[in-house]
Design an enzyme around this catalytic site. Structure first.
Site, PDB file in Angstrom:
ATOM      1  N   TYR A  10      66.918   7.949  17.276  1.00 30.84           N
ATOM      2  CA  TYR A  10      64.813   7.592  18.063  1.00 30.84           C
ATOM      3  C   TYR A  10      64.203   8.617  18.006  1.00 30.84           C
ATOM      4  O   TYR A  10      63.391   8.890  18.218  1.00 30.84           O
ATOM      5  CB  TYR A  10      66.285   7.445  18.854  1.00 30.84           C
ATOM      6  N   GLY A  22      61.749  11.474  31.077  1.00 32.53           N
ATOM      7  CA  GLY A  22      62.880  11.618  30.606  1.00 32.53           C
ATOM      8  C   GLY A  22      63.717  10.270  30.867  1.00 32.53           C
ATOM      9  O   GLY A  22      63.646   9.400  30.802  1.00 32.53           O
ATOM     10  N   LEU A  23      65.384  10.352  32.308  1.00 34.18           N
ATOM     11  CA  LEU A  23      65.704   9.559  32.105  1.00 34.18           C
ATOM     12  C   LEU A  23      66.126   8.426  32.943  1.00 34.18           C
ATOM     13  O   LEU A  23      65.616   9.043  33.836  1.00 34.18           O
ATOM     14  CB  LEU A  23      67.568   9.775  32.045  1.00 34.18           C
ATOM     15  N   GLN A  71      67.962  -0.941  32.923  1.00 39.17           N
ATOM     16  CA  GLN A  71      68.793  -1.245  32.266  1.00 39.17           C
ATOM     17  C   GLN A  71      69.940  -1.065  30.877  1.00 39.17           C
ATOM     18  O   GLN A  71      70.962  -0.925  30.799  1.00 39.17           O
ATOM     19  CB  GLN A  71      69.469  -2.716  32.038  1.00 39.17           C
TER      20      GLN A  71
END
Length: 293
Positions: free
Chosen positions: A181, A214-215, A219
């Site tokens: 990724y 970022g994060l 879901q």
């Protein structure tokens, strides 16, 4: 006197950064805008579609799942989108991709924003040696972006439009569990940053905004990082608004949430300390080690 001088330089530096990255977003600038959003059936892409809809834009949405895409289209119309069309397409297939931009032009008569957001599924795990999966992921996460952008550029040049590329902190700083990724996101940075230079040299008035995220609490992301990462996740709704705002303001790079920009700025400083902090931010179980390695 030296401390005063250093303090003044720091203040000046901060002022320059604030000026360069100031947000001039005006939602009214998106009224009647013609927007193509990929990966629009869920997560950040879905929220991006809703923000454009609230602004009164014309939309073409694409994703693989038709039933979910229909639900997003209907909500966009309720939120105020002028028109909403759909293209069901698998971004891993060059044949499917070929018709996406043509559909957008046929339905909207042109294009102002190309929002490249789709990603292929990849497990959040240590490298397991699966080269074929990496090859497929590069097709979806990288080559399809180039394909769509290339097809859209002539139309975007006519409208002085924008390409908005969704990337990640993992495309700026190498992190555990994201080998394939991260590689695809690093590739996006290299290609589109280079393309931005070339468009400027040719005098082609198309902006490219690279969105470094970022994060985010989608879901799919939350399911992947469960029990593996120690950092807060931020709202997809807010991340999507930051993306739309940055694209409309023609900003070269957007960072969300707040910690992403300083991490990118200081990424070359203290590399050993950075690696120590990074590795201890993730939960690692020895049994995850691939035997073949």
């Amino acid at each position: 006197m030296g401390y005063k001088m250093k303090g003044s330089c720091l203040v000046a530096f901060v002022a320059i950064i604030v000026y360069l990255y100031s947000d001039t977003f005006d939602p009214e600038s998106l009224v009647n805008a013609r927007v193509l959003v990929t990966g629009a059936s869920a997560g950040i892409g879905e929220e991006i579609a809703y923000h454009y809809a609230r602004a009164g834009a014309n939309l073409v949405l694409t994703a693989r799942r038709e039933n979910v895409l229909i639900t997003v289209r209907n909500k966009c119309l309720k939120l105020g989108a002028k028109t909403v069309s759909m293209v069901v397409a698998d971004m891993g297939s060059s044949e499917d991709r070929n018709g996406v931009v043509e559909k957008a032009i046929a339905d909207m008569g042109g294009l102002d924003y190309l929002v490249l957001n789709h990603i292929g599924y990849t497990p959040f795990q240590m490298w397991d040696g699966d080269v074929n999966h990496t090859r497929w992921l590069m097709e979806v996460n990288f080559l399809s972006y180039i394909h769509l952008a290339t097809k859209a550029l002539p139309y975007l040049a006519k409208s002085r439009g924008s390409v908005i590329v969704l990337s990640s902190l993992t495309g700026k700083i190498a992190t555990p569990y994201t080998t394939s990724y991260g590689a695809s996101k690093f590739a996006l940075d290299g290609f589109f940053s280079s393309l931005r230079h070339e468009l400027g040299m040719k005098g082609i008035p198309v902006s490219i905004t690279l969105c470094i995220l970022g994060l985010i609490d989608t879901q799919s992301a939350m399911e992947k990082v469960k029990d593996k990462i120690s950092m807060p996740a931020y709202p997809a709704h807010d991340a999507a608004l930051a993306v739309v705002s940055a694209g409309a303001s023609r900003i070269e790079e957007m960072y969300y949430p707040w910690y992403v920009r300083p991490l990118c700025f200081f990424r070359e400083w203290f590399p050993q300390s950075r690696a120590w902090v990074m590795q201890r931010s993730y939960q690692y179980k020895p049994e995850e080690t691939v035997a073949s390695l």
